[in-house]
Design a protein around this motif. Structure first.
Motif, short mmCIF file in Angstrom:
data_model
loop_
_atom_site.label_atom_id
_atom_site.label_comp_id
_atom_site.label_asym_id
_atom_site.label_seq_id
_atom_site.Cartn_x
_atom_site.Cartn_y
_atom_site.Cartn_z
N PHE A 278 -10.06 1.14 13.94
CA PHE A 278 -8.91 2.04 13.20
C PHE A 278 -7.46 1.96 13.78
O PHE A 278 -6.59 1.62 12.98
N LEU A 279 -7.28 1.83 15.06
CA LEU A 279 -5.94 1.68 16.06
C LEU A 279 -5.70 0.39 15.56
O LEU A 279 -4.31 0.21 15.35
N GLN A 280 -6.40 -0.68 15.58
CA GLN A 280 -5.79 -2.13 15.18
C GLN A 280 -5.23 -2.07 13.91
O GLN A 280 -4.21 -2.49 13.75
N GLU A 281 -6.03 -1.74 12.93
CA GLU A 281 -5.28 -1.70 11.69
C GLU A 281 -4.14 -0.65 11.45
O GLU A 281 -2.95 -1.21 10.72
N LEU A 282 -4.13 0.28 12.16
CA LEU A 282 -2.83 1.19 12.06
C LEU A 282 -1.68 0.54 12.58
O LEU A 282 -0.55 0.56 12.21
N VAL A 283 -1.78 -0.18 13.88
CA VAL A 283 -0.85 -0.76 14.45
C VAL A 283 -0.30 -1.95 13.65
O VAL A 283 0.78 -2.15 13.47
N SER A 284 -1.19 -2.35 12.75
CA SER A 284 -0.79 -3.85 11.80
C SER A 284 -0.19 -3.35 10.81
O SER A 284 0.40 -4.02 10.04
N SER A 285 -0.29 -2.01 10.62
CA SER A 285 0.36 -1.36 9.10
C SER A 285 1.97 -1.04 9.46
O SER A 285 2.66 -0.83 8.63
N VAL A 286 2.24 -0.88 10.71
CA VAL A 286 3.61 -0.23 11.02
C VAL A 286 4.77 -1.09 10.52
O VAL A 286 5.72 -0.80 9.80
N LEU A 287 4.70 -2.52 10.77
CA LEU A 287 5.77 -3.21 10.44
C LEU A 287 6.02 -3.29 8.97
O LEU A 287 6.90 -3.27 8.32
N PRO A 288 4.88 -3.62 8.16
CA PRO A 288 4.77 -3.85 6.80
C PRO A 288 5.17 -2.62 6.14
O PRO A 288 6.13 -2.40 5.24
N PHE A 289 4.80 -1.28 6.71
CA PHE A 289 5.22 -0.04 6.07
C PHE A 289 6.73 0.17 6.27
O PHE A 289 7.36 0.33 5.43
N ILE A 290 7.39 -0.19 7.40
CA ILE A 290 8.87 0.02 7.50
C ILE A 290 9.49 -1.02 6.50
O ILE A 290 10.47 -0.53 5.89
N LYS A 291 9.14 -2.36 6.42
CA LYS A 291 9.99 -3.04 5.57
C LYS A 291 9.47 -2.61 4.24
O LYS A 291 10.66 -2.70 3.32
N MET A 292 8.53 -2.29 3.71
CA MET A 292 8.24 -1.91 2.20
C MET A 292 9.02 -0.52 1.98
O MET A 292 9.22 -0.18 0.71
N LEU A 293 8.95 0.17 2.81
CA LEU A 293 9.61 1.56 2.53
C LEU A 293 10.92 1.59 2.22
O LEU A 293 11.35 2.00 1.10
N PHE A 294 11.64 0.78 2.95
CA PHE A 294 13.31 0.50 2.27
C PHE A 294 13.37 -0.28 1.27
O PHE A 294 13.94 -0.03 0.22
N TYR A 295 12.46 -1.43 1.15
CA TYR A 295 12.49 -2.31 -0.09
C TYR A 295 12.32 -1.62 -1.41
O TYR A 295 12.99 -1.89 -2.12
N ARG A 296 11.11 -0.73 -1.21
CA ARG A 296 11.07 -0.41 -2.56
C ARG A 296 11.68 1.13 -2.64
O ARG A 296 12.02 1.20 -4.11
N GLY A 297 12.31 1.64 -1.54
CA GLY A 297 13.30 2.91 -1.87
C GLY A 297 14.50 2.06 -2.48
O GLY A 297 15.08 2.89 -3.42
N PHE A 298 14.94 0.81 -2.46
CA PHE A 298 16.08 0.25 -3.13
C PHE A 298 15.84 0.24 -4.42
O PHE A 298 16.81 0.23 -5.40
#
Length: 494
Positions: A278-298
């Motif tokens: 669970f922790l490995q999946e969570l850590v792997s999600s951090v960078l994609p989440f930051i990228k897509m949060l801004f990308y889709r926000g635009f």
């Protein structure tokens, strides 16, 4: 592929000359058949028939997104003949509904198949459209209809973004995912054009027309959902390999020579997720989440109430009325840009093509800010001509940019957290829409200058940021695309 049929023996008599004796004992050489090469086309890994099956879900939800696009435009200022007061709550209601629906679907879709979300969302949209048709002058009922229809689109959006990425072949994932933004763009075009061209002396009100068109598209979408096929990955996660295999063969065809290879890739995708903690999946999600949060926000900045209000005011000053050709073109060019992007996402790629669109958006928005640097310019014909011309070009490049966001959302995240993160990001997009509405209603005389300058700078910084961190995922498997998103730097454009 060339298949050679050998219909003639070797020329060497000692090896095999096919000789026989006649009745006098003499040898007679048999007639020698000819050798011919026959070119037979071998079946494509994804035939057109099965490619169409993979796009069934995208085609079904496309019609539901068209009505969603109409409601989006209705909330963003294209309600000139609403017949009721468009209060701030009325403008925000649809976005609030989408936010709530996306949150609910992200929580439930790990346990439920996608089809119930499409059916329930389509029925909710149909309900909203019927209310608009039957009660076009009742503010309370219209407000309720917008909440219901918005929640319906929210229930559909998150499952679709994930589902379309899982059922489409790697080389067609861009076409499938872009159906969301193409449907929204078509709905925006319909709403903008009929809202500005409809005259008051017609027998039906504009709200009735809105509802009738919504009923048609909702029924089309609901009918098409019967053709959609569940993702094999959904069944693999539930350890239902038999059902997963059945869905996979429906998508690719049981006689396809590549069906086993593709199914094994889907199994590896699920197996890798199970192997990580669970922790490995969570850590792997951090960078994609930051990228897509801004990308889709635009994406929320590409079509907003300030943009619509600016075009409406500039068109009225320069053309004398809102029923004019600049407004019609403004409504159509976004759809044109989205269709062009859909055709190029799987050929040219997602990254370079979209960044060119975003760069042009930022430049055009800064140019509009220059036109508004003096508040008195809103009464000067020359500057307002520039505003609507720049606005038309802005929508064209916005259509080019937004399609890749739908594809990226289906590829970016580890499997275990994908529904929750996609739902959160879709909700964040709606929050930006709401802030645009609230900020515009409280705007001052220099609001357009400050808005265009601020957003233009944000978009320009986004171009630099995304050029460094966003990956190119053209024709990659979901596993490979996810690994690229988990890297901080992705400099390559191809």
């Amino acid at each position: 592929m060339t298949i050679t049929y050998i219909t003639r023996g070797p020329e060497d008599d000692q090896q095999n000359n096919f000789n026989i004796k006649d009745f006098q004992g003499e040898y007679i050489r048999k007639a020698q058949p000819t050798m011919q090469n026959v070119n037979l086309p071998m079946s494509n890994p994804v035939s057109s028939r099965h490619f169409n099956k993979q796009l069934n879900v995208a085609s079904a939800v496309f019609f539901l997104f068209v009505y969603g696009g109409m409601d989006l435009a209705h909330s963003a200022g294209w309600n000139q003949t609403l017949n009721t007061t468009a209060s701030q709550q009325f403008k925000c209601s649809w976005f609030i509904g989408v936010l709530g629906g996306s949150m609910l679907s992200s929580l439930l879709m790990s346990f439920l198949p996608k089809l119930p979300f499409y059916i329930l969302g389509g029925l909710m949209q149909l309900t909203g459209a019927i209310i608009f048709t039957c009660a076009p002058f009742d503010y309370g009922l219209l407000l309720a209809a917008r909440y219901v229809a918005g929640a319906g689109i929210g229930l559909i959006t998150v499952p679709f973004l994930i589902h379309s990425a899982e059922v489409a072949a790697d080389k067609y994932r861009g076409v499938s995912g872009a159906m969301e933004q193409c449907g929204l763009a078509l709905g925006i075009a319909i709403q903008v054009i009929y809202d500005t061209q409809w005259v008051d002396d017609k027998e039906a009100s504009v709200n009735e027309v809105h509802g009738i068109i919504g009923i048609v598209f909702s029924l089309l979408g609901l009918g098409m959902t019967a053709l959609s096929i569940e993702s094999p990955i959904f069944h693999l996660r539930r350890k239902q390999e038999g059902k997963a295999r059945e869905c996979h063969e429906k998508l690719l065809g049981s006689f396809n020579p590549f069906v086993d290879q593709a199914f094994e890739e889907a199994r590896l995708y699920v197996a890798e997720s199970r192997e990580r903690t669970f922790l490995q999946e969570l850590v792997s999600s951090v960078l994609p989440f930051i990228k897509m949060l801004f990308y889709r926000g635009f994406v929320a900045f590409s079509f907003s109430l300030p943009l619509s209000a600016s075009l409406i005011s500039s068109a009225k000053l320069t053309e004398g009325q809102i029923s004019c050709w600049p407004v019609t073109v403004w409504g159509l060019v976004r759809l044109l840009g989205a269709l062009v992007a859909q055709g190029f996402l799987d050929k040219v790629g997602r990254k370079l093509f979209s960044l060119i669109g975003l760069l042009c958006m930022s430049i055009l928005m800064l140019c509009m800010a220059v036109s508004y640097d003096d508040p008195a310019n809103i009464l000067v014909t020359f500057y307002m001509y520039q505003v609507w011309r720049l606005g038309v070009a802005f929508q064209a490049f916005a259509g080019v940019f937004v399609c890749s966001s739908s594809v990226y959302l289906g590829e970016a995240f580890p499997l275990r957290f994908k529904p929750f993160l996609v739902g959160y990001i879709v909700g964040f997009e709606q929050t930006i829409h709401i802030l645009n509405i609230v900020g515009y209603n409280k705007g001052s005389v220099d609001f357009f200058y400050r808005y265009y300058l601020t957003v233009g700078i944000i978009l320009m910084l986004g171009v630099i940021f995304f050029a460094v961190v966003m990956p190119e995922t053209k024709k990659l498997t979901l596993r490979e695309a996810g690994r690229r998103f988990q890297r901080l730097l992705n400099i390559r454009f191809f």
